[in-house]
Design a protein around this motif. Structure first.
Motif, PDB file in Angstrom:
ATOM      1  N   HIS A 123      -1.282  -7.742 -10.427  1.00 12.52           N
ATOM      2  CA  HIS A 123      -2.284  -7.177 -11.342  1.00 12.52           C
ATOM      3  C   HIS A 123      -2.433  -8.020 -12.616  1.00 12.52           C
ATOM      4  CE1 HIS A 123      -1.859  -2.830  -9.529  1.00 12.52           C
ATOM      5  NE2 HIS A 123      -1.625  -3.766  -8.619  1.00 12.52           N
ATOM      6  N   HIS A 152      -7.049   0.152  -6.320  1.00  9.08           N
ATOM      7  CA  HIS A 152      -6.140   1.284  -6.524  1.00  9.08           C
ATOM      8  C   HIS A 152      -6.843   2.611  -6.820  1.00  9.08           C
ATOM      9  CE1 HIS A 152      -2.184  -0.393  -6.004  1.00  9.08           C
ATOM     10  NE2 HIS A 152      -2.530  -1.472  -6.667  1.00  9.08           N
ATOM     11  N   ASP A 166      -4.652  -3.361  -1.520  1.00  6.71           N
ATOM     12  CA  ASP A 166      -4.436  -2.224  -2.415  1.00  6.71           C
ATOM     13  C   ASP A 166      -5.757  -1.607  -2.883  1.00  6.71           C
ATOM     14  OD1 ASP A 166      -1.748  -2.192  -1.989  1.00  6.71           O
ATOM     15  OD2 ASP A 166      -1.165  -2.844  -4.010  1.00  6.71           O
ATOM     16  N   HIS A 182       0.421  -0.718  -0.950  1.00  2.19           N
ATOM     17  CA  HIS A 182       0.057   0.690  -1.113  1.00  2.19           C
ATOM     18  C   HIS A 182      -0.800   1.178   0.058  1.00  2.19           C
ATOM     19  CE1 HIS A 182       1.454   1.499  -5.310  1.00  2.19           C
ATOM     20  NE2 HIS A 182       1.546   0.176  -5.257  1.00  2.19           N
ATOM     21  N   ASP A 229      -6.686  -5.109  -5.798  1.00  2.00           N
ATOM     22  CA  ASP A 229      -5.982  -3.997  -6.450  1.00  2.00           C
ATOM     23  C   ASP A 229      -6.932  -3.011  -7.150  1.00  2.00           C
ATOM     24  OD1 ASP A 229      -2.949  -4.721  -6.097  1.00  2.00           O
ATOM     25  OD2 ASP A 229      -3.946  -6.594  -6.610  1.00  2.00           O
ATOM     26  N   HIS A 244      -2.314 -10.847  -0.033  1.00  2.00           N
ATOM     27  CA  HIS A 244      -2.067  -9.803  -1.044  1.00  2.00           C
ATOM     28  C   HIS A 244      -1.006 -10.281  -2.039  1.00  2.00           C
ATOM     29  CE1 HIS A 244      -2.027  -6.025  -3.058  1.00  2.00           C
ATOM     30  NE2 HIS A 244      -0.744  -5.841  -2.816  1.00  2.00           N
TER      31      HIS A 244
HETATM   32 ZN    ZN Z   1      -1.429  -3.339  -6.379  1.00  2.00          ZN
END
Ligand code: ZN
Length: 247
Positions: A152, A10, A36, A64, A8, A118
């Motif tokens: 997260h 991001h 992500d 995402h 993550d 994930h």
């Molecule tokens: Zn995420």
């Protein structure tokens, strides 16, 4: 073999750079990315470029990533996530969009001891938040240790013959977990680029499958710079604000 675990990110290149400075190449052998890479943050291309330059052993896609490369519509996304992911779709270079499109769905096995996914080993988009979620996921493990992301929130679910328990990392810079035999683990290293456990520091982990140790780590990064980049990109202000709170 020592594995650097990144989840993550991001699109937060400031957080990713701080993690890579805290975990220099000599401190690991291989990189595992739990999905992500993009969405929310202002630097999706810089993050994808940097991850590609690491030549990771495995990179799996996140929810995402799927939307940001046009594989799926953002039907499951709230308004803010949707706005950010559609901006990311538009901003990614063709090459980086193609890279994301080619990423595999988890779970993927990593040697004899571990696997990565994930959301959960059952489905990439499923969340493991609590003991009930973990109990369901444990039934689907193909290795004793499964690393996951998506929430997260750094956490370790442990299932031995006697019980299932959740262990939350101490908040120290490094929390070391020693893997025991005949025990199953679901380990979330936390998010590099958008932590949600109330701690603004970037989270990541290093797993040594020789010693059976997992080091769960936190590292500060220039949050203000990531916030500034989000504002400059015209992304929703809440995405900048939440980074400081780690929520
Ligand atoms: Zn995420």
């Amino acid at each position: 073999m020592r594995y650097l675990l990144l989840s993550d990110v991001h699109g937060n290149r400031h957080a990713l750079e701080a993690v890579l400075a805290a975990a220099p190449p000599a401190s690991f052998d291989r990189v595992l990315v739990l999905g992500d890479l993009v969405g929310y943050g202002a630097d999706p291309n810089a993050v994808v470029d940097r991850v590609r330059a690491l030549d990771p052993f495995i990179v799996i896609r996140g929810n995402h990533d799927k939307v940001a490369c046009g594989l799926e519509p953002p039907d499951e996304f709230n308004q803010i996530a949707r706005q950010a992911v559609l901006w990311t779709l538009k901003t990614l270079t063709d090459e980086n969009r193609e890279y994301l499109r080619a990423l595999p769905a988890g779970p993927c096995a990593v040697g004899e001891r571990a696997q990565v996914c994930h959301g959960s080993p059952v489905h990439e988009d499923e969340y493991i938040f609590d003991g009930a979620d973990a109990a369901a996921a444990f039934g689907h493990l193909e290795r004793p240790v499964c690393f996951f992301g998506h929430t997260h929130i750094p956490v370790v679910f442990v299932r031995s013959r006697q019980r299932l328990e959740a262990q939350v990392p101490s908040g120290e810079e490094t929390t070391v977990l020693h893997l025991e035999p005949e025990t199953l683990y679901l380990v979330n290293p936390g998010s590099v680029g958008q932590p949600r456990d109330g701690d603004a520091r970037a989270a990541f982990a290093v797993f040594d499958d020789g010693t059976g140790e997992v080091a769960l780590r936190r590292v500060p990064y220039p949050v203000e710079q990531a916030q500034e980049a989000i504002r400059t990109a015209g992304l929703p202000a809440v995405l900048a604000n939440r980074l400081a709170a780690g929520r």
